[in-house]
Design a protein around this motif. Structure first.
Motif, mmCIF file in Angstrom:
data_model
loop_
_atom_site.group_PDB
_atom_site.id
_atom_site.type_symbol
_atom_site.label_atom_id
_atom_site.label_comp_id
_atom_site.label_asym_id
_atom_site.label_seq_id
_atom_site.Cartn_x
_atom_site.Cartn_y
_atom_site.Cartn_z
ATOM 1 N N LEU A 1 41.737 40.592 51.635
ATOM 2 C CA LEU A 1 41.345 39.217 51.349
ATOM 3 C C LEU A 1 41.343 38.966 49.843
ATOM 4 C CD1 LEU A 1 40.280 36.440 52.157
ATOM 5 C CD2 LEU A 1 37.964 37.433 52.195
ATOM 6 N N ALA A 2 40.839 39.919 49.076
ATOM 7 C CA ALA A 2 40.810 39.768 47.617
ATOM 8 C C ALA A 2 42.220 39.602 47.059
ATOM 9 C CB ALA A 2 40.119 40.975 46.986
ATOM 10 N N ALA A 3 43.159 40.388 47.580
ATOM 11 C CA ALA A 3 44.539 40.286 47.106
ATOM 12 C C ALA A 3 45.124 38.929 47.456
ATOM 13 C CB ALA A 3 45.383 41.406 47.713
ATOM 14 N N ARG A 4 44.813 38.431 48.644
ATOM 15 C CA ARG A 4 45.317 37.120 49.069
ATOM 16 C C ARG A 4 44.750 36.008 48.184
ATOM 17 N NH1 ARG A 4 49.343 35.479 52.470
ATOM 18 N NH2 ARG A 4 48.679 36.950 54.054
ATOM 19 N N LEU A 5 43.453 36.067 47.905
ATOM 20 C CA LEU A 5 42.826 35.034 47.085
ATOM 21 C C LEU A 5 43.306 35.099 45.639
ATOM 22 C CD1 LEU A 5 39.161 35.173 48.447
ATOM 23 C CD2 LEU A 5 40.947 33.509 49.023
ATOM 24 N N ALA A 6 43.537 36.304 45.142
ATOM 25 C CA ALA A 6 44.015 36.461 43.767
ATOM 26 C C ALA A 6 45.396 35.843 43.581
ATOM 27 C CB ALA A 6 44.040 37.938 43.385
ATOM 28 N N ALA A 7 46.134 35.724 44.674
ATOM 29 C CA ALA A 7 47.488 35.167 44.600
ATOM 30 C C ALA A 7 47.504 33.639 44.655
ATOM 31 C CB ALA A 7 48.338 35.731 45.738
ATOM 32 N N VAL A 8 46.345 33.022 44.865
ATOM 33 C CA VAL A 8 46.287 31.559 44.900
ATOM 34 C C VAL A 8 46.511 31.040 43.483
ATOM 35 C CG1 VAL A 8 44.819 29.536 45.315
ATOM 36 C CG2 VAL A 8 44.729 31.505 46.877
ATOM 37 N N ALA B 1 33.448 42.920 47.746
ATOM 38 C CA ALA B 1 33.426 41.958 48.852
ATOM 39 C C ALA B 1 32.805 40.645 48.392
ATOM 40 C CB ALA B 1 32.653 42.541 50.027
ATOM 41 N N ASP B 2 31.708 40.725 47.657
ATOM 42 C CA ASP B 2 31.058 39.518 47.148
ATOM 43 C C ASP B 2 31.983 38.729 46.226
ATOM 44 O OD1 ASP B 2 28.781 40.206 48.536
ATOM 45 O OD2 ASP B 2 27.750 41.058 46.793
ATOM 46 N N ALA B 3 32.847 39.437 45.515
ATOM 47 C CA ALA B 3 33.746 38.777 44.563
ATOM 48 C C ALA B 3 34.725 37.849 45.265
ATOM 49 C CB ALA B 3 34.495 39.817 43.743
ATOM 50 N N THR B 4 35.043 38.115 46.536
ATOM 51 C CA THR B 4 35.951 37.218 47.248
ATOM 52 C C THR B 4 35.300 35.848 47.436
ATOM 53 O OG1 THR B 4 35.192 37.997 49.429
ATOM 54 C CG2 THR B 4 37.072 39.133 48.452
ATOM 55 N N ASP C 1 33.664 29.613 42.138
ATOM 56 C CA ASP C 1 34.263 29.255 40.850
ATOM 57 C C ASP C 1 35.199 28.058 40.988
ATOM 58 O OD1 ASP C 1 32.889 31.379 39.748
ATOM 59 O OD2 ASP C 1 34.628 32.722 39.690
ATOM 60 N N ALA C 2 35.930 27.994 42.102
ATOM 61 C CA ALA C 2 36.844 26.868 42.322
ATOM 62 C C ALA C 2 36.067 25.569 42.477
ATOM 63 C CB ALA C 2 37.709 27.130 43.549
ATOM 64 N N VAL C 3 34.950 25.621 43.198
ATOM 65 C CA VAL C 3 34.103 24.428 43.359
ATOM 66 C C VAL C 3 33.511 24.023 42.019
ATOM 67 C CG1 VAL C 3 32.013 23.526 44.437
ATOM 68 C CG2 VAL C 3 33.598 24.897 45.789
ATOM 69 N N ALA C 4 33.077 24.996 41.230
ATOM 70 C CA ALA C 4 32.510 24.701 39.910
ATOM 71 C C ALA C 4 33.540 24.011 39.029
ATOM 72 C CB ALA C 4 32.012 25.984 39.258
ATOM 73 N N ARG C 5 34.772 24.451 39.102
ATOM 74 C CA ARG C 5 35.825 23.819 38.301
ATOM 75 C C ARG C 5 36.041 22.375 38.737
ATOM 76 N NH1 ARG C 5 41.988 24.490 39.251
ATOM 77 N NH2 ARG C 5 42.760 23.014 37.694
#
Length: 203
Positions: A65-72, A116-119, A125-129
């Motif tokens: 999941l982390a790898a998938r999100l990092a690719a966004v 796991a929490d970092a995902t 962070d996206a909402v904060a932006r």
């Protein structure tokens, strides 16, 4: 002489355990290694025993999941990017449903809970932006809104992964839910809908 750990075999055992768990098959040492060419000692070599195996299965789910999100990719539209994280989350679940089920089985400890929490933090962070760039009300709490968004999305994705709902409902229902949450937090309804639907169309 003890055998060295083999990363390929370790990955094979993790995925096999996840499939067996999802299929409600009894996961014993012998059943797990059957057909792999490995002995039951491989579970101890790679995981230290069955508890370590289950921990590794959960961790692998979050690693992917982390790898998938990092690719966004980051775009000029922060609301699009909030929705794109939801799309990535859903795609990860649909492509590895066995691991998706296992990663939320809290009976097994995580080797790296912070990873796991970092995902989830990526969504916060996206909402904060989106708030900081003026799409959401200045008083929006990114953690609270991200939690509501994740809870709704996780519930919908879980129903699809379990076969309760057809996959065809995922994009329209997730889009509608995201639009409702973000417009309630201050975004313009038409602009929000365009941003969210564009993210799901691309995903």
């Amino acid at each position: 002489m003890p055998r060295r750990a083999d990363p390929a075999l370790r990955s094979l055992l993790v995925e096999r355990a996840a499939r067996m768990l999802a299929a409600r098959e009894p996961v014993t040492l012998r059943a797990l290694v059957e057909g792999t060419g490995a002995s039951t000692m491989a579970v101890y070599t790679h995981f230290g025993g069955m508890p370590g195996l289950w921990s590794a299965v959960r961790q692998e789910g979050f690693t992917r999941l982390a790898a998938r999100l990092a690719a966004v990719p980051r775009t000029g539209d922060p609301v699009h990017d909030v929705a794109a994280h939801g799309v990535a989350y859903a795609r990860n679940a649909l492509e590895a449903p066995e691991l998706y089920r296992a990663m939320f089985d809290a009976r097994a400890d995580l080797a790296d809970a912070e990873a796991a929490d970092a995902t989830f933090q990526r969504l916060v962070d996206a909402v904060a932006r989106a708030r900081d760039e003026g799409r959401l009300d200045p008083g929006t709490d990114p953690l609270a809104l991200a939690t509501r968004s994740w809870a709704a999305g996780h519930g919908l994705v879980s129903l699809v992964v379990q076969g309760v709902l057809p996959a065809a409902v995922l994009a329209p229902q997730a889009s509608a839910t995201t639009v409702a949450l973000l417009t309630a937090a201050g975004d313009d309804p038409d602009r929000c809908r365009a941003s969210v639907e564009r993210a799901w169309a691309a995903g």
